[in-house]
Each structure stands twice: as structure tokens, then as C-alpha cells.
Design a protein around this motif. Structure first.
Motif, PDB file in Angstrom:
ATOM      1  N   SER A  68      -9.327   5.488  -5.019  1.00  0.00           N
ATOM      2  CA  SER A  68     -10.231   4.150  -4.985  1.00  0.00           C
ATOM      3  C   SER A  68     -11.555   4.345  -6.128  1.00  0.00           C
ATOM      4  CB  SER A  68     -10.663   3.724  -3.547  1.00  0.00           C
ATOM      5  OG  SER A  68     -11.394   4.797  -3.226  1.00  0.00           O
TER       6      SER A  68
ATOM      7  N   GLN B 226       0.159   4.080  -3.422  1.00  0.00           N
ATOM      8  CA  GLN B 226      -0.234   5.224  -3.584  1.00  0.00           C
ATOM      9  C   GLN B 226       0.560   6.138  -4.445  1.00  0.00           C
ATOM     10  OE1 GLN B 226      -2.424   6.294  -0.086  1.00  0.00           O
ATOM     11  NE2 GLN B 226      -3.127   8.332  -1.210  1.00  0.00           N
TER      12      GLN B 226
ATOM     13  N   GLU C 202       0.881  -1.223   0.053  1.00  0.00           N
ATOM     14  CA  GLU C 202      -0.133   0.081  -0.120  1.00  0.00           C
ATOM     15  C   GLU C 202       0.877   1.169   0.283  1.00  0.00           C
ATOM     16  OE1 GLU C 202      -3.009   2.420  -0.459  1.00  0.00           O
ATOM     17  OE2 GLU C 202      -3.149   0.280  -0.523  1.00  0.00           O
TER      18      GLU C 202
ATOM     19  N   ASN D 218      -6.430  13.009  -3.557  1.00  0.00           N
ATOM     20  CA  ASN D 218      -5.855  11.684  -3.269  1.00  0.00           C
ATOM     21  C   ASN D 218      -7.121  10.768  -2.786  1.00  0.00           C
ATOM     22  OD1 ASN D 218      -3.510  12.726  -3.766  1.00  0.00           O
ATOM     23  ND2 ASN D 218      -3.201  13.345  -1.615  1.00  0.00           N
TER      24      ASN D 218
ATOM     25  N   LYS E 166      -0.146   8.090  -8.051  1.00  0.00           N
ATOM     26  CA  LYS E 166      -0.469   9.427  -8.275  1.00  0.00           C
ATOM     27  C   LYS E 166       0.705   9.851  -9.162  1.00  0.00           C
ATOM     28  CE  LYS E 166      -0.663  13.681  -5.642  1.00  0.00           C
ATOM     29  NZ  LYS E 166      -1.906  14.235  -6.138  1.00  0.00           N
TER      30      LYS E 166
END
Length: 134
Positions: free
Chosen positions: A110, A40, A36, A107, A44
Motif C-alpha cells: 500500500s 495482491q 482484493e 508484502n 506482487k
């Protein structure tokens, strides 16, 4: 001139739709294997580069589309399917603006693939419409 507009139009449509296909069919399934913390930052960065290409695609598609419409296929003005295509393109742009301004910049990654899937399906419908009326 018309051939150049058509090339640019097709290239940037392919860039946007191909990026959506890549995201949905290859990137998203592969991200499950990343931790994880890495996922992210990677997403990004990747979305940042892809979304810059999408903004450029939207601009080029609009400009070349207007040039093709008014310089090549003036008969599209009376074609319902062409107007449906323009409406669907506008929906795709609004959907992408929502993805960019309300999900990506905050951000909230999901929900992005689901909205990309919607745009991808709309793009496939646009491809069918253009194949039908071209």
C-alpha cells in the motif's frame, strides 16, 4: 562508443521513469476494479518483474553515466547542477532500495505507490536539470 553509452543511458532511464509513470497513471487507478484476492498476487508479480528491470536500470545508468561523464563531458565535474543530479539519483536509488527491501519483500504494497511518486517527481527534476545543462 559514446553514442552507444548515450543510447543505453537514455533507454534505461526511460525504462525506469516510464515504468513509474505507468504505475502511477494507469496501473494504480485500474487496480480498484479487481477483487482484493486477485489484486495482491497480480501486484506482487508485476512489481517483481518491474523491480528486476529497475535494478538493471540502476546498474546500467551508473556504468553508462560514469562512462559519459569521463569520456564525453569532463566539464560536468565543475557544474553544480550536475552534482545535484548525481545527488538526486542517489536519493532515488536509496528510495527504491527501501521500497524493494522493506516494502515489497515484506508484502507491504500500500505504501509503494507513494514512494514511487516521490521517485517520479525526482526523475522529472533530473530531466529538467539535464535539459538545462546538456
Amino acid at each position: 562508443m559514446i553514442k552507444s553509452l548515450l543510447f543505453l543511458h537514455l533507454f534505461f532511464a526511460t525504462l525506469w521513469v516510464g515504468g513509474m509513470a505507468y504505475t502511477l497513471l494507469f496501473l494504480r487507478p485500474s487496480l480498484g476494479s479487481l477483487p482484493e484476492t486477485h489484486r495482491q498476487g497480480f501486484v506482487k508479480t508485476l512489481y517483481g518483474k518491474f523491480f528486476a528491470g529497475v535494478w538493471l536500470s540502476i546498474l546500467v545508468l551508473f556504468i553508462t553515466g560514469m562512462g559519459l561523464w569521463h569520456g564525453y563531458r569532463k566539464d560536468f565535474s565543475s557544474n553544480f547542477l550536475f552534482h545535484l543530479k548525481l545527488f538526486l539519483f542517489a536519493i532515488m536509488v536509496l528510495n527504491f532500495a527501501y521500497i524493494y527491501f522493506f516494502l515489497y519483500r515484506k508484502n507491504r504494497f500500500s505504501a509503494i505507490p507513494n514512494l514511487i511518486a516521490i521517485n517520479f517527481l525526482i526523475a522529472l527534476v533530473i530531466y529538467l536539470i539535464i535539459s538545462w545543462i546538456a
